[in-house]
Motif scaffolding. Structure first.
Motif, mmCIF file in Angstrom:
data_model
loop_
_atom_site.group_PDB
_atom_site.id
_atom_site.type_symbol
_atom_site.label_atom_id
_atom_site.label_comp_id
_atom_site.label_asym_id
_atom_site.label_seq_id
_atom_site.Cartn_x
_atom_site.Cartn_y
_atom_site.Cartn_z
ATOM 1 N N CYS A 217 48.538 -13.598 16.725
ATOM 2 C CA CYS A 217 49.180 -14.420 17.284
ATOM 3 C C CYS A 217 50.763 -14.577 16.766
ATOM 4 O O CYS A 217 51.530 -14.764 17.448
ATOM 5 C CB CYS A 217 48.532 -15.723 17.546
ATOM 6 N N GLN B 286 53.587 -12.510 17.872
ATOM 7 C CA GLN B 286 54.212 -12.852 19.218
ATOM 8 C C GLN B 286 54.540 -14.187 19.201
ATOM 9 O O GLN B 286 54.894 -14.622 20.494
ATOM 10 C CB GLN B 286 53.286 -12.436 20.255
ATOM 11 N N ILE C 63 47.337 -10.457 23.562
ATOM 12 C CA ILE C 63 48.205 -10.453 22.507
ATOM 13 C C ILE C 63 47.517 -9.113 21.803
ATOM 14 O O ILE C 63 46.313 -9.438 21.088
ATOM 15 C CB ILE C 63 48.203 -11.650 21.678
ATOM 16 N N PRO D 297 53.659 -4.337 18.516
ATOM 17 C CA PRO D 297 52.829 -5.521 18.996
ATOM 18 C C PRO D 297 53.449 -5.718 20.451
ATOM 19 O O PRO D 297 54.540 -5.531 20.638
ATOM 20 C CB PRO D 297 53.432 -6.852 17.953
ATOM 21 N N VAL E 186 52.440 -7.716 24.438
ATOM 22 C CA VAL E 186 51.878 -8.620 25.603
ATOM 23 C C VAL E 186 51.307 -7.960 26.570
ATOM 24 O O VAL E 186 52.257 -7.436 27.231
ATOM 25 C CB VAL E 186 52.283 -9.917 25.719
#
Length: 190
Positions: free
Chosen positions: A57, A60, A107, A117, A119
């Motif tokens: 988490c 992001q 995520i 990374p 989403v």
């Protein structure tokens, strides 16, 4: 007994936990060669209080308190390998949109198409088919997955480059049954 497909991401992750044997076919639209192969997928559920939830988490800037948990995915050419290659691993964290938990965000610490990374958006259809859309820097991916029964599932995906669809993949995935579970199944059917 009637099969009930998972209708939330955490139910999907829990039903997916274990080792899967994958047979895949990939069709590349920009080259004449297509590929097929076999591999293993190892899925482990991650509970909401795991430090991995907070780590992913943070990548992001998402509050980990709204996460319901997640799963780690590791791919191996064969389970005979000693350790999975870290380049073929990802952690996905579930952030549902509302109480129904049928839609939301995933995520990821690393995307499938681009190793960054990312989403993704997901939703479950009334038929139990999971659809995941991911926008990368230079590509768009869509993956659809569904369970045929508790031990067999199907996955199809496409990757769209800026100039159109680049590849389509079809995977059939069969759960690897442990020797203990196999003995139980045999005893039940005798």
């Amino acid at each position: 007994m009637h099969f009930k497909p998972p209708m939330t991401m955490m139910d999907f992750f829990r039903k997916s936990e274990g080792i899967w044997f994958i047979e895949r076919n990939v069709h590349h639209f920009d080259v004449t060669d297509n590929e097929s192969g076999e591999s293993n997928l190892i899925v482990d559920v991650i509970e909401p209080d795991s430090s991995k939830v907070a780590e992913v988490c943070a990548l992001q800037n998402v509050n980990p308190k709204i996460a319901t948990g997640g799963a780690s995915f590791r791919w191996m050419a064969t389970t005979d390998e000693k350790e999975p290659n870290a380049d073929y691993a990802a952690i996905l964290i579930d952030i549902p949109d509302d109480e129904s938990k049928k839609t939301g965000k995933l995520i990821r610490n690393k995307g499938y198409v681009e190793g960054i990374p990312v989403v993704s958006r997901y939703w479950f259809g009334d038929d139990g088919i999971l659809t995941i859309n991911t926008d990368y820097d230079n590509n768009q991916g869509q993956e659809r997955a569904w369970f045929i029964n508790d031990d067999f599932r199907v996955r199809v995906s496409s990757v769209r480059m800026m100039n159109g669809v680049n590849l389509v993949t079809y995977c059939s995935e069969r759960r690897c049954v442990s020797p203990v579970k196999l003995e139980q199944m045999l005893a039940h059917h005798n």
